[in-house]
Design an enzyme around this catalytic site. Structure first.
Site, mmCIF file in Angstrom:
data_model
loop_
_atom_site.group_PDB
_atom_site.id
_atom_site.type_symbol
_atom_site.label_atom_id
_atom_site.label_comp_id
_atom_site.label_asym_id
_atom_site.label_seq_id
_atom_site.Cartn_x
_atom_site.Cartn_y
_atom_site.Cartn_z
ATOM 1 N N SER A 173 -4.026 -8.564 -8.877
ATOM 2 C CA SER A 173 -3.136 -8.299 -7.642
ATOM 3 C C SER A 173 -3.020 -6.955 -7.015
ATOM 4 O O SER A 173 -4.077 -6.510 -6.458
ATOM 5 C CB SER A 173 -1.592 -8.866 -8.065
ATOM 6 O OG SER A 173 -0.740 -9.142 -7.040
ATOM 7 N N ASP A 223 -4.047 -19.692 -4.749
ATOM 8 C CA ASP A 223 -3.399 -18.489 -5.349
ATOM 9 C C ASP A 223 -2.160 -18.367 -4.447
ATOM 10 O O ASP A 223 -2.335 -18.126 -3.188
ATOM 11 C CB ASP A 223 -3.982 -17.225 -5.305
ATOM 12 C CG ASP A 223 -3.164 -16.065 -5.965
ATOM 13 O OD1 ASP A 223 -2.079 -16.012 -5.611
ATOM 14 O OD2 ASP A 223 -3.967 -15.314 -6.775
ATOM 15 N N HIS A 245 -1.490 -17.503 -9.923
ATOM 16 C CA HIS A 245 -1.802 -16.107 -9.551
ATOM 17 C C HIS A 245 -2.486 -15.194 -10.247
ATOM 18 O O HIS A 245 -2.098 -15.029 -11.385
ATOM 19 C CB HIS A 245 -0.359 -15.599 -8.970
ATOM 20 C CG HIS A 245 -0.563 -14.167 -8.414
ATOM 21 N ND1 HIS A 245 -1.550 -13.863 -7.528
ATOM 22 C CD2 HIS A 245 -0.005 -12.949 -8.710
ATOM 23 C CE1 HIS A 245 -1.583 -12.554 -7.455
ATOM 24 N NE2 HIS A 245 -0.643 -12.014 -8.150
#
Length: 517
Positions: free
Chosen positions: A230, A457, A484
């Site tokens: 991320s 996602d 995610h």
């Protein structure tokens, strides 16, 4: 948004590590001018207990086989002879023929790399990855076990803030109140954080990347092997741009698009949550107990009908707190990060039908990192502080209002049904300027990186990974699923491809796709 910590486990390696040891290696690899004492510092490894900053961390860091240390770095790299700060570091040693250290960051910004590495340690200890690499996590400057930490709101102030639902009032008076609180937050961050504005000015990704190079050297690594999830992908590509010759290998999973500005990024994220909600609605509709009914096409309205009444009538819980509209929607967002939380989300929505809010509040607490004692980690404070120096501030109210309207269109389940306002956020009042801005990284000389992107996602859209792979001249591995991030989360196809790359430098073939189980 925050990335989940992957693979929490209570499994323990069979051989405990020494209680304390100091390793002196001298500097490894190139050393920037004036930073010799930082790059050459020894790391003293000891018990991880003192590094815990939450209930979850205390449980995870008690696992045998984990060691922690503090890395000293300059507060301001432009003045390395001035004040210093420390970075909390955790490692789990390789159990076999060691290649080196695999340094990871779980995202956020603001999430703890120490907690993330501890949660993964047991899972990977018996795998090829755990045999070949020390697993190393660090809390970026200002976060968690790193000292000093960014400090803006007290626990009580955070609880109070969550009861107000301020951002649902788009009237002129509501906007004025939002902006007053945003300005107050910025003032408190500068007042309550040690070193004040100087710390806030040097909290961003630009400086975290420099800290990571000091860590590389202190670990004795000539080149960095890195895993970023991320927001951790931004740390990765920022490091690659600043230290292109110091990269050995790099996996970037759940990418941020390096060219996207803050408003476009938030709207794209909203679209991701909109898709994930639709996926949840389809899963739910097949269940006899679906809180949103048997027709996925009606799920958005069904969700709105459940949560919008909380705007005027929050649900009181047994602990005296109230479930607000914001907490209910944050709880839903938390659950949409991973299919493992879809069942609790459905249960929470069914509870809400009967005037109860315990499960949705628990999901919101998980997102906000509030523990059973009512204590918050500083993740949310750090998230704002980092965001405010990583991107230019947005003060154009037309742009703000347009972004809010676009967000409602792509994530209609989150629409509160009230007119939007155009309130400035805390970054508009931040006491220091931004230190970076969106741009395509210049990574000439960096070996091929592996970018992993998930088709559905919710937080970092698939196309962001496609764009980052192109910008980095790297390989793209596609995972077909709704969650995610994915590497080391139990999908054999993805885990094997990533392990082969980290161990042998073997990239997956062009167009490689992995499907969920």
């Amino acid at each position: 948004m925050l990335a989940p910590l992957a693979g929490c486990t209570s499994e323990q390696p069979s051989t405990p590590q020494p209680q304390s040891e100091t390793e002196t290696k001298g500097p490894a690899g190139p050393v920037p001018a004036g930073l010799d004492r930082f790059y050459a510092q020894p790391l003293t490894w000891s018990d991880c207990g003192p590094y815990a900053t939450s209930d979850d961390a205390r449980s995870l860091l008690s696992t045998k086989g984990l060691q922690c240390a503090r890395l000293t770095v300059p507060l301001d790299y432009a003045a390395p002879q001035g004040d210093t700060i420390t970075i909390g570091v955790l490692r789990h040693k390789a159990s076999g023929d060691r290649i080196g250290a695999l340094v990871l960051n779980p995202g956020g910004p603001g999430a703890s790399g120490i907690v993330a590495a501890a949660s993964l340690a047991g899972q990977v200890s018996s795998s090829e990855l755990g045999q070949r690499f020390d697993l190393v996590g660090f809390d970026p400057r200002g976060i968690g076990a790193s000292q000093p930490e960014v400090s803006c709101l007290t626990d009580q102030e955070r609880d109070t803030e969550r009861t107000e639902d301020l951002d649902t009032d788009g009237s002129p008076a509501g906007v004025a109140k939002q902006e007053a609180e945003a300005k107050d937050f910025a003032v408190k961050c500068a007042q309550r954080t040690e070193h004040g504005a100087a710390m806030l000015a040097n909290i961003g990704t630009r400086d975290v990347a420099k800290d990571m190079d000091v860590l590389r050297s202190a670990l004795g690594e000539q080149k960095l092997t890195y895993l970023g999830y991320s927001y951790g992908t931004r740390i990765g590509y920022t490091y690659a741009e600043a230290f292109p010759k110091n990269v050995r290998a790099m996996i970037l999973d759940g990418a941020l698009d390096p060219n996207q500005d803050e408003t476009d990024s938030l709207v794209a994220q909203g679209a991701g949550f909109g898709v994930a909600f639709n996926q949840f609605a389809a899963w739910c509709a097949a269940r006899p107990d679906c809180a949103l009914g048997p027709n996925p096409a009606g799920a958005t309205k069904a969700f709105q009908d459940l949560v919008r009444p909380l705007l005027d009538n929050p649900v009181r819980l047994n602990d005296g707190r109230e479930l607000t509209f914001d907490d209910a929607t944050i709880g839903a967002i938390q659950a949409l990060y991973t299919q493992q939380l879809w069942q609790p989300l459905n249960s929470g929505l069914n509870e809400l039908k009967s005037g109860r809010g315990t499960t949705l509040m628990a999901l919101a607490d998980q997102y906000n990192e509030r523990d059973s004692s009512g204590h918050y980690t500083n993740t949310q404070d750090a998230f704002t502080a980092i965001r405010c120096v990583d991107d230019p501030r947005i003060t154009n109210k037309t742009e703000i209002l347009n972004a809010e309207n676009r967000y409602d269109q792509v994530a209609p389940f989150l629409d509160d049904g009230r007119p939007n306002g155009a309130a400035l956020d805390s970054c508009a009042f931040w006491p220091v300027p931004n230190t970076s801005e969106p741009h395509e990284p210049k990574v000439t000389g960096v070996p091929p990186v592996l970018v992993i992107s998930t088709t559905n996602d919710p937080a970092t859209p698939y196309e962001a990974g496609v764009n980052l792979a192109k910008a980095m001249n790297g390989a793209l591995l596609t995972f077909e699923g709704t969650q995610h991030t994915v590497f080391l989360q139990g999908i054999p196809c993805v885990d094997q491809a990533g392990t082969d790359y980290l161990v042998n430098g073997t990239l997956p073939p062009s167009g490689k796709r992995c499907a969920g189980q």
